[in-house]
Design a protein around this motif. Structure first.
Motif: not given
Length: 155
Positions: A20-29
């Motif tokens: 999971v890309p880190s920029n996407l993971k940041k959006q999935l708290p």
């Protein structure tokens, strides 16, 4: 409400795991604790939902009249293949083989965020889809968003 943004190119490893890309993971708290749910999309793609979004969808489905045949069929096909995903220590998720086969995904994927969900496409299928943009996108926008969907502040 979750508002996911972006398109991400990813690759599956030999076991069907996707980082999971880190920029996407940041959006999935909360995704690491709550998990995600992957399911078949309406077209030949997959959809990943944050767990809480999936629970809201299931709550809506549970309110439908299951004595009606069309409702039962819709629920059956909509939930077919739904699988919980958990992020491993490296931030990867294992996508089920049956769902990958359904979507024709082998290695290269595009994650396309749409509001509160993530569409997972085989890269080639996604590019083909976008190559078939409506001839007059402005007309489509007017048809879909027209007067009945205007913003309440008059804009």
């Amino acid at each position: 409400m979750v508002q996911l943004l972006g398109e991400f190119d990813c690759k599956l490893d030999a076991k069907g795991r996707m980082m999971v890309p880190s920029n996407l993971k940041k959006q999935l708290p909360g995704a690491e604790q709550d998990g995600l749910v992957v399911n078949r999309g309406f077209e030949k793609h997959l959809v990943i939902y944050p767990r809480k979004v999936w629970e809201e969808i299931v709550a809506e489905l549970s309110k439908l009249n299951q004595y009606e045949k069309k409702t039962r069929e819709f629920i059956r096909f909509f939930t077919r293949g739904a699988t919980e995903l958990t992020l491993d220590a490296s931030g990867r998720v294992l996508l089920p083989k049956s769902l990958l086969e359904f979507a024709g995904i082998k290695s290269d994927v595009v994650l396309a965020c749409q509001f509160d969900k993530i569409e997972v496409w085989a890269r080639e299928a996604y590019e083909d889809l976008l190559d078939n943009e409506p001839e007059n996108f402005a007309n489509l926008a007017e048809e879909v968003m027209g007067n009945s969907n205007r913003r309440k502040d008059g804009e």
